[in-house]
Scaffold this active site. Structure first.
Site, PDB file in Angstrom:
ATOM      1  CB  CYS A  71      25.607  35.962  36.830  1.00 53.89           C
ATOM      2  SG  CYS A  71      25.376  37.634  37.496  1.00 53.89           S
ATOM      3  CG  HIS A 360      29.593  37.815  36.243  1.00 55.13           C
ATOM      4  ND1 HIS A 360      28.402  37.332  35.765  1.00 55.13           N
ATOM      5  CD2 HIS A 360      30.498  36.804  36.049  1.00 55.13           C
ATOM      6  CE1 HIS A 360      28.575  36.115  35.288  1.00 55.13           C
ATOM      7  NE2 HIS A 360      29.822  35.768  35.464  1.00 55.13           N
ATOM      8  CG  ASN A 381      31.795  32.724  34.546  1.00 54.74           C
ATOM      9  OD1 ASN A 381      30.713  33.129  34.972  1.00 54.74           O
ATOM     10  ND2 ASN A 381      32.575  33.480  33.799  1.00 54.74           N
TER      11      ASN A 381
END
Length: 439
Positions: A71, A360, A381
């Site tokens: 991520c 994250h 995202n």
């Protein structure tokens, strides 16, 4: 050590009290056929977090890290691609996450071996060695780790080094890689020789072969082809990754710093921090954080968004999340009310007890302001476009306060006091500190 047992008489009393509670009976019956989160959902939360924002930066379609923990790489590449696209009028474009991930794995392999050699005089069951062996080389990372990789290896478009099955599904390769690195650690501690050069070179060669077989071999040069917003075709041939970084991005990444909000007693505000053995590139940028209170932290994020620039950030994405509707809101699940439990904890308490930590990284692309005060935030995202609003999420401002821990901002937004703090020597935190958890 003497421990007090639960008395049987107390258990009988608890049972009688529970069976006499009408609300508990309703909850128990509901949970036999329904998900706990749905039973505890607060209906008003969805209406309080619409996908509308007073500052809404236009960004490209979301990317997809698939079954990998990259991520931090995806979100960083999402920030950097927008800078390139804006300069050259490109509407759809991705930087190669796989290219960065290849060198991250290779550099982490070396970093791990160097750490093991640093700790070789301590037994393998020493707490630092146990931590190193348990953590190994994995997918996670920090912004400064991206900077170190880009400064050493450059960048390339995704077309020059696309994803492979293994780069998108990293668990199996990580397992093999860490088995080899544990063998290296065992060999170091079993060896009577004090020169570990050959041992390290052999391990690095084998790990390079593994990573290259799984991710592919990074290009030394490539052709950069793209269409601009007017449909005109452009191509530049024999571009090296470093040339691509310097010409097409052309940004000094050292102008950006990582700020954190860590309100724990061991981390006074306006101080710099680092985490022992947190890094990837030996000799690269040090991993440092400037700790600020939440109001200062948020003001810097807002300043950058108001100027039309995206903000990379790290958070605890596992808390109060509705992935399907794309909402993070600490008010949307009333577990305490459902079970008559006191679950309230401060951000500091959640960090100190391990209830919450960064897991994250994403990108802020917008915010809704009412009288210049944020009410909700727009998030890009990297979970693909089949979740939330084509992959874009929203978080409430109260969720931001609780679960956003770090962000990357241009140093130009800092005030004098904050700039002065950057000149301080960083306090070194233990390897297992929660602010090393994103990596």
């Amino acid at each position: 050590m003497k421990m007090n047992p639960v008395a049987l008489e107390l258990i009988d009393q608890l049972r009688d009290d529970y069976l006499g509670d009408a609300k508990a009976r309703v909850v128990r019956n509901a949970l036999t056929r329904n998900d706990l989160a749905q039973i505890s959902r607060v209906f008003e939360s969805e209406a309080a977090n619409p996908n509308l924002f007073s500052i809404n930066l236009k960004t490209m379609p979301v990317t997809d890290q698939k079954r990998s923990g990259r991520c931090w790489i995806f979100s960083a590449m999402n920030v950097l691609r927008e800078k390139i696209a804006a300069k050259y009028g490109i509407e759809k474009f991705e930087l190669s996450q796989n290219y960065i991930a290849f060198y991250d794995k290779l550099e982490k392999t070396n970093y791990f071996m160097e750490a093991i050699l640093q700790e070789k005089d301590k037994p393998l069951d020493d707490e630092t060695n146990r931590y190193l062996l348990a953590t190994g080389v994995h997918d996670g990372g920090q912004w400064d780790m991206v900077v170190s990789l880009v400064k050493k290896y450059g960048l390339c478009p995704k077309t020059a080094m696309p994803e492979t099955y293994q780069s998108s599904h990293t668990a199996a390769m990580n397992k093999v890689l860490n088995a080899r690195l544990k063998k290296f650690a065992a060999d170091v501690h079993a060896s009577l020789d004090q020169d570990f050069t050959a041992l390290k070179e052999t391990c690095l060669k084998e790990c390079f072969s593994l990573i290259a077989s799984c991710f592919g071999v990074p290009p030394k040069t490539f052709t950069f082809e793209y269409e601009d917003k007017d449909g005109a075709y452009h191509a530049e041939y024999d571009v090296s990754p470093m040339q691509f970084y310097e010409k097409y991005l052309g940004v000094d990444l050292d102008d950006y710093i990582v700020i954190i909000n860590g309100p724990t007693a061991d981390k006074p505000f306006h101080e710099l921090y680092t985490v022992k053995y947190l890094g990837n590139v030996a000799g690269g940028n040090p991993i440092t954080f400037l700790n600020l209170d939440i109001d200062e932290f948020k003001a810097l994020v807002l300043s950058q968004l108001k100027d039309g620039e995206l903000v990379w950030f790290g958070c605890d994405a596992g808390k109060d999340s509705d992935r399907q509707n794309g909402i993070w809101d600490d008010q949307q699940f009333a577990y305490g009310e459902t079970f008559d439990m006191n679950l309230e904890m401060t951000k500091a308490q959640m960090l100190d007890t391990g209830l919450s930590a960064m897991n994250h990284a994403m990108v802020f692309t917008g915010v809704n302001l009412v009288n210049d005060t944020p009410t909700r935030w727009k998030i890009e995202n990297s979970w693909g476009d089949e979740t939330a609003n084509k992959g874009y999420f929203v978080c409430s401002d109260t969720w931001f306060d609780k679960y956003v821990y770090e962000a990357v901002v241009d140093k130009k937004y800092l005030d004098d006091q904050q700039r002065k703090a950057l000149e301080k020597t960083p306090h070194e935190l233990k390897p297992w500190d929660p602010f090393g958890s994103l990596a």
